[in-house]
Design an enzyme around this catalytic site. Structure first.
Site, PDB file in Angstrom:
ATOM      1  N   ASP A 177       0.880  -1.165   0.000  1.00  0.00           N
ATOM      2  CA  ASP A 177       0.000   0.000   0.000  1.00  0.00           C
ATOM      3  C   ASP A 177       0.922   1.220   0.000  1.00  0.00           C
ATOM      4  O   ASP A 177       2.127   1.110   0.236  1.00  0.00           O
ATOM      5  CB  ASP A 177      -0.926  -0.006   1.211  1.00  0.00           C
ATOM      6  CG  ASP A 177      -2.202   0.797   0.964  1.00  0.00           C
ATOM      7  OD1 ASP A 177      -2.178   1.671   0.081  1.00  0.00           O
ATOM      8  OD2 ASP A 177      -3.199   0.556   1.658  1.00  0.00           O
ATOM      9  N   CYS A 178       0.358   2.382  -0.257  1.00  0.00           N
ATOM     10  CA  CYS A 178       1.220   3.521  -0.585  1.00  0.00           C
ATOM     11  C   CYS A 178       2.078   3.958   0.596  1.00  0.00           C
ATOM     12  O   CYS A 178       1.583   4.507   1.582  1.00  0.00           O
ATOM     13  CB  CYS A 178       0.397   4.639  -1.155  1.00  0.00           C
ATOM     14  SG  CYS A 178      -0.223   4.178  -2.785  1.00  0.00           S
TER      15      CYS A 178
END
Length: 805
Positions: A323-324
Site C-alpha cells: 500500500d502507498c
C-alpha cells in the site's frame, strides 16, 4: 479561379475525406494521444524481451539482464523511471478502479480525449444485489473503459482493485469499498471482478443482470468471446487488496499505519483470508497488495510467512505491491526495524516486489551498500514486475495494433454502460421498512412532493475512489418526471454534519404543504472515508431531529432514504409509525436518483439485501482494536458479523423487503452424505465442553476427493403477490452446535432469480461440503464435524447427516 483549379480543389477535398474514413478515430493522433510503449521500431524492437515467440520468463530475464543497478532500483517504485537507451518509457503502476475508473492515483487523468468514465455504485451497493452476473458485467465494463483510457495515454494497465477486505466493524471508513462482512460473499465478488476485469470473462455462478429491461451482459472484448483462461495474457491487471486483517483507519490512539491487528489462527482461516485465497486461486489475480497494518506483531509487507503463503500455498503468479508507502511504515510508524535500510531489506526479503511511493527508490542503494539487500531478492522482485507487464502486452509493440487497440473514447460512457450503472443501483437498493405497503407511491395520486435532506441535492454520490462521472445527477433531478410540483429544502444548512437546526424552518414549511414527503439522510465522505473512521452509529448532528421534526408535521407518514456505506442505528425511525418506509441506497453513483425514483413510484420492485449487519449504538463500546470474531461472554464481548455476533440488531445481514411476498419449497437436497472412500484416515474424536459428549470430525486436508462430494440444493421460489420482481435466494448452513467457536450460521450460496407474479421459479445452488460445511478449529485448520448439519433457506430447514463410514 479557372475550371482546372476548381477541378483539382474538389479532387483534393474528396481525397482528404476518403483518407479520413480509412483512419479509425481511436488511432487519430490529433483526437487520441498515442500511449508511450517499449519495443518501438526501428531501433528498440530487436531486444529479446520484445520477442513474442519467447516464453514470458525468458523475456523477463532478458530485460533484467540489460539493466544497470541504478536502473533496476528505479523500477522498484510505483512511478517507474524511463530507460531511454533501451527505449523504455516511464510507467505508472498506480491506477484505481474500485467501482469505475477513479481519479485517485497518478496513473489516471481525465485531461484528455476521455473526460469522464461511468460511475457505477460503490461496491457495497453492488454487493447488495447478490448477483454474480451483474458484478461480472460491471467489472467487464470498467475494464473496457480502463483499457480505452490506456490507449489514449490517460491510464496505466495495472489497477489496484478490488478491495476484498471484510467489513467486520461498522465504524470502518472504508467498509463502503468492500463487498460486505461475509467471506463467501466477498470471495464470490472478488472472483467475478478479477476474472472479468483482467479479460478472462466467464466466471462462476448463475443469475441474470436485469429483469427483462434489455440490458445485456457486457462481454469483455466488445462482444467477442473471452480469451481462454489458460492464456497467460491479460487485458488489464487487477489487484486484491489489502492483505490482510485491514479494518481500521484512524480510531483512538491508533491509525492504520501503526496498528497491530492481533488475529487468531482460527479467525485468519475462516474470516480474514478466504477472500484473498479465492481472489488468487479462482480469480487468478495478477497483483496482491499488502496492507499498512501489522498482523500479530509483523507489518504485513514485512511478513514473509504471510506473503509466501500466497505464492507457495495458493499458487499466486503476479506481483506484490505495498500500500502507498507501507514500506516506510515498517520503520517510521511500526518501528519494526532500526533503520530505513532494514525496512527495505525486510520488505524485499519477505516478498514485497514494489513500493507504492519512493521509499525503495530512496533507500535501496544504501541497503545494498550495507549488505542488507541481496541480489536475488531484488532481482526476484523485478522479474515478478516484468512478467506481469509482459503478460499485459506492454513489450509487444504498438498497443493500438494489438488485441485491444481499437478501444477508445467511443467505448467509454456508452449507453450500455450507463444503463448497466442504473441497473446496478436498482438491484442494490434495499427496502428496510414498508409499513402497510406504503410504497410504492402512485404518481397519479401524488399532487405534490417535498424532498428534504442534505444529500438530496448533491451530485457527488459515488463514495470513495470515484472518477469523473459521465452524467452526474442529484437525487432530486428524477422526481419532477413523476410529480411536477416537487419542492426541496436542505434542512441542514452545513450539509451532512448538520451542526445546527437553523434550516429546519424551511423544511417544515414545505413538508406541511406537500402531499408526500421524502427525507434523505445519512452519511457522506465527511463522516466515513479512507483515513477516517466513525465513533458513532447514529445519524450525524441534528439529522435525527430533522427527520422527527418533519415527520411530526407531514400530512402522511414519510419515506426515509439513507445514504452512506456504514451501518446506522435508525431504531428511532424503525419504531416510529410516522415513518412508513425506509430505503438504503448507499453511495449509488451517477444513476442513483433515477433508480430511487423508480423504486419509490413502483417502476422497479426492490430486491436488494443488506451485505452487513446494522448494529445498535451500544456496539460502539466495543474497541475497534479487537479483531476477534467470536463472542466472549466472560469479558462482555458480543462478537462480530452475523456469523458470530450475539447482541441486538437494528437490521440483519441479508435483510431486505420487496413489494411482493415469497415462499420457498425445497425440491431436492440429500439427507445423508457418506464419506467412506474419500478419507485418508479414520475420523477423529472431539469432546464437547458444552455437552460432555464426544463426536467425530475429519480434517479437510485428509479428504482425498472433495469434488466427489459436491451436491446441489434445488429450491422453488413462489411469488405470492401482484408484483413481478427479482429475488435473492440465500442458502445458509449450520454445523452441529457443540463445536466450540462454530458460527451461528454461514452463507453457503446465493442466486438472484427473476420471478413472475403468482408463479414459481426454480434455482440450483451448489454445495461443496469440504468448503461450505466445514469450520476452522482453534489451530486454524479446517475440519468437518460429522453428524447432523442444517441447511437453511428462508424459514425452511433441512437436516443433512454426514457419516464417516
Amino acid at each position: 479561379m479557372s475550371a482546372y483549379q476548381w477541378q483539382w480543389k474538389w479532387k483534393l477535398l474528396f481525397l482528404f475525406i476518403f483518407l479520413q474514413t480509412l483512419t479509425p478515430a481511436s488511432q487519430s493522433i490529433t483526437a487520441s494521444p498515442h500511449p508511450k510503449f517499449p519495443c518501438a521500431p526501428p531501433y528498440h524492437n530487436l531486444y529479446p524481451f520484445c520477442n513474442l515467440s519467447l516464453p514470458t520468463a525468458s523475456r523477463a530475464h532478458s530485460l533484467l539482464s540489460l539493466l544497470t543497478l541504478p536502473e533496476k532500483i528505479h523500477q522498484l517504485c510505483s512511478n517507474a523511471s524511463a530507460v531511454p537507451r533501451l527505449g523504455l518509457p516511464e510507467y505508472l503502476w498506480w491506477s484505481e478502479s474500485v467501482h469505475g475508473v477513479a481519479a485517485e492515483g497518478p496513473g489516471v487523468n481525465f485531461a484528455g480525449p476521455i473526460e469522464s468514465a461511468t460511475n457505477f455504485p460503490q461496491v457495497l451497493v453492488a454487493a447488495a444485489a447478490f448477483n454474480r452476473t451483474l458484478w461480472r458485467a460491471i467489472a467487464a465494463a470498467i475494464g473496457v473503459e480502463a483499457r480505452a483510457m490506456y490507449n489514449v495515454g490517460q491510464a496505466g494497465l495495472t489497477f489496484w482493485a478490488p478491495d476484498v477486505n471484510l467489513f467486520v466493524d461498522p465504524r470502518w471508513g472504508r467498509g463502503q469499498e468492500t463487498p460486505g462482512e461475509d467471506p463467501m460473499l466477498a470471495e464470490a465478488y472478488g472472483i467475478e471482478y478479477v476474472r472479468a476485469f483482467q479479460g478472462g470473462g466467464g466466471g462462476g455462478g448463475e443469475g441474470r443482470i436485469g429483469d427483462g429491461d434489455g440490458v445485456g451482459e457486457k462481454r469483455v472484448m466488445m462482444g467477442e468471446e473471452s480469451e481462454n483462461e489458460s492464456d497467460d495474457g491479460l487485458m488489464l491487471s487487477a489487484c486484491c487488496k489489502h492483505y490482510t486483517a485491514y479494518d481500521l483507519e484512524n480510531w483512538g490512539s491508533f491509525a492504520r499505519y501503526n496498528f497491530n491487528a492481533i488475529v487468531t489462527a482460527q479467525d485468519l482461516e475462516d474470516t480474514y483470508q478466504p477472500p484473498f485465497r479465492s481472489c488468487i486461486q479462482q480469480g487468478k489475480a495478477s497483483c496482491l497488495m499488502c496492507s499498512y497494518n501489522a498482523v500479530n506483531g509483523i507489518p504485513a509487507c514485512a511478513d514473509k510467512i504471510l506473503l509466501q503463503k500466497a505464492r507457495d500455498e495458493w499458487g499466486f503468479k503476479g506481483y506484490i505491491t505495498s500500500d502507498c508507502d507501507a514500506v516506510a511504515t515498517i520503520y517510521e510508524y511500526q518501528h519494526y526495524t532500526k533503520s530505513p535500510e532494514d525496512a527495505v531489506a525486510v520488505a524485499l526479503k519477505a516478498g514485497t516486489d514494489i513500493n507504492c511511493g519512493t521509499y525503495l527508490l530512496r533507500h535501496t542503494q544504501s541497503a545494498i551498500d550495507k549488505g542488507k539487500v541481496k541480489e536475488e531478492d531484488r532481482d526476484r522482485a523485478l522479474l515478478n514486475l516484468f512478467s506481469v507487464q509482459i503478460r499485459l502486452g506492454l513489450y509487444d509493440g504498438d498497443p493500438l495494433l494489438g488485441k485491444f487497440g481499437k478501444l477508445g473514447p467511443q467505448d467509454v460512457c456508452t449507453l450500455e454502460h450507463k444503463s448497466l450503472a442504473l441497473e446496478a443501483v436498482r438491484q442494490g437498493i434495499v427496502l428496510l421498512k414498508n409499513e402497510k405497503k406504503f410504497l410504492p407511491l402512485n404518481k397519479n395520486r401524488v399532487s405534490s412532493l417535498a424532498i428534504i435532506g442534505p444529500m438530496a441535492n448533491r451530485t457527488d454520490l459515488g463514495g470513495g475512489y470515484t472518477g469523473v462521472p459521465c452524467n452526474p445527477k442529484n437525487l432530486l433531478d428524477a422526481f419532477p418526471a413523476y410529480v411536477k410540483k416537487t419542492s426541496y429544502a436542505a434542512g441542514c444548512l452545513d450539509g451532512v454534519p448538520c451542526t445546527s437546526n437553523a434550516g429546519f424552518m424551511e423544511a417544515v414549511s414545505i413538508a406541511e404543504e406537500a402531499d408526500f414527503v421524502i427525507v434523505v439522510a445519512g452519511l457522506d465522505l465527511s463522516q466515513e472515508t479512507e483515513d477516517h473512521d466513525r465513533y458513532s452509529l447514529l445519524l450525524p448532528g441534528y439529522q435525527m431531529a430533522l427527520v422527527t421534526t418533519v415527520a411530526a408535521v407531514s400530512q402522511k407518514p414519510l419515506v426515509l432514504v439513507l445514504t452512506g456505506g456504514g451501518p446506522l442505528d435508525v431504531s428511532f425511525a424503525e419504531g416510529d409509525p410516522r415513518i412508513a418506509s425506509i430505503l438504503w441506497i448507499g453511495y449509488p453513483g451517477e444513476a442513483g436518483g433515477k433508480a430511487l425514483a423508480e423504486v419509490i413510484f413502483g417502476d422497479y420492485n426492490p430486491g436488494g439485501r443488506l451485505p452487513v449487519t446494522w448494529y445498535p449504538e451500544s456496539f460502539t463500546r466495543v474497541s475497534m482494536y479487537d479483531m476477534s470474531m467470536r463472542a466472549d461472554p466472560s469479558r462482555g464481548y458480543p462478537g462480530r458479523t452475523y456469523r458470530f455476533y450475539v447482541g441486538d440488531r437494528i437490521y440483519g445481514f441479508g435483510q431486505g423487503l420487496s413489494y411482493t411476498n415469497y415462499m420457498y419449497e425445497l425440491l431436492s437436497a440429500p439427507n445423508k452424505l457418506r464419506l467412506a472412500g474419500s478419507l485418508k484416515i479414520k475420523p477423529r474424536k472431539y469432546l464437547s465442553q458444552q455437552t460432555g459428549y464426544d463426536t467425530d470430525y475429519i480434517h479437510i486436508d485428509e479428504v482425498a476427493y472433495c469434488d466427489s462430494l459436491i451436491f446441489h440444493v434445488e429450491v422453488s421460489v413462489v411469488n405470492n403477490g401482484d408484483w413481478d420482481g427479482s429475488h435473492v435466494v440465500m442458502l445458509f448452513s449450520r454445523v452441529p452446535n457443540f463445536f466450540k467457536g462454530a458460527p451461528e450460521k454461514q452463507l453457503v450460496g446465493f442466486d438472484r432469480v427473476h420471478t413472475m407474479s403468482y408463479k414459481s421459479t426454480q434455482t440450483r445452488i451448489m454445495v461443496d461440503p469440504c468448503k461450505h460445511l466445514s469450520i476452522a478449529n482453534e489451530n486454524g485448520k479446517r475440519i468437518m464435524p460429522l453428524g447432523d448439519h442444517t441447511l437453511m433457506v428462508g424459514d425452511l430447514e433441512h437436516i443433512l447427516s454426514i457419516e464417516g463410514q
